[in-house]
Design a protein around this motif. Structure first.
Motif, PDB file in Angstrom:
ATOM      1  N   ASP A 276       0.857  -1.194   0.000  1.00  0.00           N
ATOM      2  CA  ASP A 276       0.000   0.000   0.000  1.00  0.00           C
ATOM      3  C   ASP A 276       0.893   1.245   0.000  1.00  0.00           C
ATOM      4  O   ASP A 276       1.123   1.870   1.048  1.00  0.00           O
ATOM      5  CB  ASP A 276      -0.904  -0.028   1.223  1.00  0.00           C
ATOM      6  CG  ASP A 276      -1.857   1.153   1.280  1.00  0.00           C
ATOM      7  OD1 ASP A 276      -1.969   1.876   0.266  1.00  0.00           O
ATOM      8  OD2 ASP A 276      -2.464   1.365   2.354  1.00  0.00           O
ATOM      9  N   ASN A 278       0.615   4.338  -0.985  1.00  0.00           N
ATOM     10  CA  ASN A 278       0.115   5.652  -0.557  1.00  0.00           C
ATOM     11  C   ASN A 278      -0.602   5.587   0.785  1.00  0.00           C
ATOM     12  O   ASN A 278      -1.213   6.563   1.220  1.00  0.00           O
ATOM     13  CB  ASN A 278      -0.791   6.260  -1.627  1.00  0.00           C
ATOM     14  CG  ASN A 278      -2.039   5.420  -1.886  1.00  0.00           C
ATOM     15  OD1 ASN A 278      -2.175   4.313  -1.357  1.00  0.00           O
ATOM     16  ND2 ASN A 278      -2.937   5.935  -2.708  1.00  0.00           N
ATOM     17  N   ASP A 280      -3.310   4.285   1.973  1.00  0.00           N
ATOM     18  CA  ASP A 280      -4.729   4.674   2.024  1.00  0.00           C
ATOM     19  C   ASP A 280      -5.633   3.505   2.387  1.00  0.00           C
ATOM     20  O   ASP A 280      -6.848   3.577   2.259  1.00  0.00           O
ATOM     21  CB  ASP A 280      -5.166   5.281   0.690  1.00  0.00           C
ATOM     22  CG  ASP A 280      -5.133   4.275  -0.457  1.00  0.00           C
ATOM     23  OD1 ASP A 280      -4.537   3.187  -0.283  1.00  0.00           O
ATOM     24  OD2 ASP A 280      -5.683   4.586  -1.530  1.00  0.00           O
ATOM     25  N   THR A 284      -5.378  -1.189  -4.254  1.00  0.00           N
ATOM     26  CA  THR A 284      -5.999  -1.061  -5.573  1.00  0.00           C
ATOM     27  C   THR A 284      -5.366   0.015  -6.447  1.00  0.00           C
ATOM     28  O   THR A 284      -5.695   0.123  -7.629  1.00  0.00           O
ATOM     29  CB  THR A 284      -7.502  -0.755  -5.415  1.00  0.00           C
ATOM     30  OG1 THR A 284      -7.659   0.484  -4.706  1.00  0.00           O
ATOM     31  CG2 THR A 284      -8.193  -1.879  -4.652  1.00  0.00           C
ATOM     32  N   ASP A 285      -4.463   0.853  -5.870  1.00  0.00           N
ATOM     33  CA  ASP A 285      -3.879   1.935  -6.654  1.00  0.00           C
ATOM     34  C   ASP A 285      -2.837   1.392  -7.623  1.00  0.00           C
ATOM     35  O   ASP A 285      -2.259   0.311  -7.436  1.00  0.00           O
ATOM     36  CB  ASP A 285      -3.237   2.962  -5.720  1.00  0.00           C
ATOM     37  CG  ASP A 285      -4.256   3.577  -4.773  1.00  0.00           C
ATOM     38  OD1 ASP A 285      -5.029   4.433  -5.223  1.00  0.00           O
ATOM     39  OD2 ASP A 285      -4.287   3.163  -3.598  1.00  0.00           O
ATOM     40  N   GLU A 288       0.580  -0.913  -7.014  1.00  0.00           N
ATOM     41  CA  GLU A 288       0.630  -1.525  -5.688  1.00  0.00           C
ATOM     42  C   GLU A 288       0.649  -3.054  -5.735  1.00  0.00           C
ATOM     43  O   GLU A 288       0.892  -3.694  -4.712  1.00  0.00           O
ATOM     44  CB  GLU A 288      -0.532  -1.020  -4.830  1.00  0.00           C
ATOM     45  CG  GLU A 288      -0.359   0.455  -4.476  1.00  0.00           C
ATOM     46  CD  GLU A 288      -1.381   0.978  -3.487  1.00  0.00           C
ATOM     47  OE1 GLU A 288      -1.091   2.008  -2.845  1.00  0.00           O
ATOM     48  OE2 GLU A 288      -2.469   0.380  -3.338  1.00  0.00           O
TER      49      GLU A 288
END
Length: 442
Positions: A276, A278, A280, A284-285, A288
């Motif tokens: 992860d 970022n 958050d 899902t970004d 990642e």
């Protein structure tokens, strides 16, 4: 007629017809040598008319001309070797041969000057348990060698860079930090400016669930990433190892090795790793999903993960998943396999530190050759220097054998090991590498 003859007189101070050089000075010696100076003295030369001066040479360079039999040499460099000679000369300009040469080595510099205090100490990326410190370098008359980082009045760490990641803090707590510079002589600067930090309140990020429904036949036996080297043989579909952490630096590439364990046969396993970046609370970004491997019966899989420079500084979640016959997704519940979660602390590029158990300055996980494999009585090691130490671990992470290749060569007896799968780890002090592979003992 009267003829007058005028007789020309010699010029004052010049001896007409003197072609005889003085004897060479003798017994040249040095005394009172310091880091920057030495004192020379010698026995006077003789001359048929008279010695008028002495030329003092530093190597082949004329250092000075004096009328006495001593000279103080200054402007030398500390811890440096020099050679001196002296020549005598007379009023007619005749120069003697050189005296004996005297060799001098100046003493080491006595450094009593402390560095300047570091400036612009600041904190960034503060979380509930960590913060990142950075400061402007100090200066010193010789050179700054390290920085002491203080948490209040307690020495937290000594580093050679101008940044440090503080971990192990308590949520919702105020801290103060300062930094002092020091040099090779042990001189310590005054403290930098104080930076005050209050950690964030503790929060529980609700990451999506993921697990294998049945892990009785296949599990993740070992995860090897940066300073994480974690063994597990629990037959549950999900394991929470978020208490196990490592620092990873932005812009730096790390190898990851995942080792499966099978209890009833050999199965094709797919793998995926998620970070992860970022922070958050999801995977899902873009970017990642950091590693995947299609289903394979290999005894281990390995790859490389490069930490993006845009990643958020601080602690975040890493998920490692192994799924029977397919590549797992981040939030999947699947029939067979296992999922493990870890913590990674993302830092600036210069602040990464190896784990305290790592005996080598540079960690580089690569494969090495162990043969025969499987083996019953003896193995040979290739891919490392003879200046290596080999450690063999069982599936429970227990160290069962240590061998020094310098003393024993590249052959290792394994006849005393029980049948099973082992981890062979080689610490190569010549090339400053750590190499890992698997061994099957018949």
């Amino acid at each position: 007629m009267v003829h007058c003859v005028t007789q020309q007189q010699p010029m004052a101070g010049v001896v007409v017809g003197d072609t005889q050089a003085p004897t060479a000075p003798t017994n040249l010696a040095a005394a009172g040598t310091t880091a920057t100076a030495t004192n020379l003295a010698w026995t006077a030369a003789t001359d048929n008319i008279g010695v008028t001066a002495y030329d003092v040479y530093q190597g082949a360079t004329l250092k000075a001309t004096v009328t006495t039999t001593s000279y103080s040499v200054t402007g030398l460099t500390a811890s440096t070797a020099y050679s001196f000679t002296v020549k005598a000369k007379d009023a007619a300009g005749n120069v003697s041969g050189a005296s004996n040469a005297v060799s001098v080595t100046t003493t080491a510099a006595t450094d009593t000057q402390a560095p300047t205090a570091p400036t612009n100490l600041a904190a960034s990326g503060t979380t509930a348990t960590a913060t990142n410190l950075a400061w402007t370098a100090a200066t010193d008359n010789i050179g700054v060698t390290a920085y002491d980082v203080y948490q209040g009045t307690t020495l937290k760490a000594t580093v050679t860079t101008t940044s440090y990641s503080v971990t192990g803090l308590t949520a919702s707590t105020a801290y103060s930090f300062t930094v002092k510079a020091k040099d090779a002589a042990g001189n310590i600067s005054g403290a930098s400016n104080i930076v005050n930090v209050t950690t964030l309140a503790a929060t529980t990020t609700a990451y999506c669930a993921s697990k294998g429904t049945d892990a009785s036949g296949e599990v993740i036996a070992n995860v090897d990433f940066a300073s994480i080297y974690n063994f597990s043989t629990a037959t549950v579909g999900y394991e929470n190892f978020t208490s196990v952490s490592t620092d990873i630096a932005k812009g730096t590439s790390y190898s990851i090795t995942i080792t499966p364990q099978w209890f009833y046969g050999t199965y094709a396993e797919g793998y995926a790793v998620f970070i992860d970046y970022n922070n958050d609370g999801d995977f899902t970004d873009a970017g990642e999903k950091v590693f995947t491997k299609s289903a394979t019966t290999a005894s281990y899989v390995t790859g490389n993960i490069t930490i993006p420079t845009t990643a958020t500084t601080g602690s975040t979640r890493m998920r490692v998943a192994m799924k029977y016959n397919g590549i797992p997704t981040a939030c999947e519940t699947f029939s067979y396999g296992q999922v493990e979660d870890y913590t990674v602390n993302i830092t600036a590029s210069s602040t990464v530190r190896m784990s305290s158990s790592e005996p080598i300055a540079t960690k580089k996980e690569t494969s090495l050759t162990v043969y025969p494999n499987p083996a019953s009585s003896e193995i040979a090691i290739e891919g490392v220097s003879n200046d290596s130490t080999v450690e063999i671990y069982n599936r429970n992470g227990q160290l069962v054998k240590t061998v020094d290749l310098k003393s024993n060569g590249n052959k290792i007896s394994v006849s005393d090991l029980l049948s099973g799968i082992y981890i062979v780890k080689c610490f190569d002090t010549t090339y400053k590498t750590v190499k890992t592979t698997k061994l099957i003992k018949k």
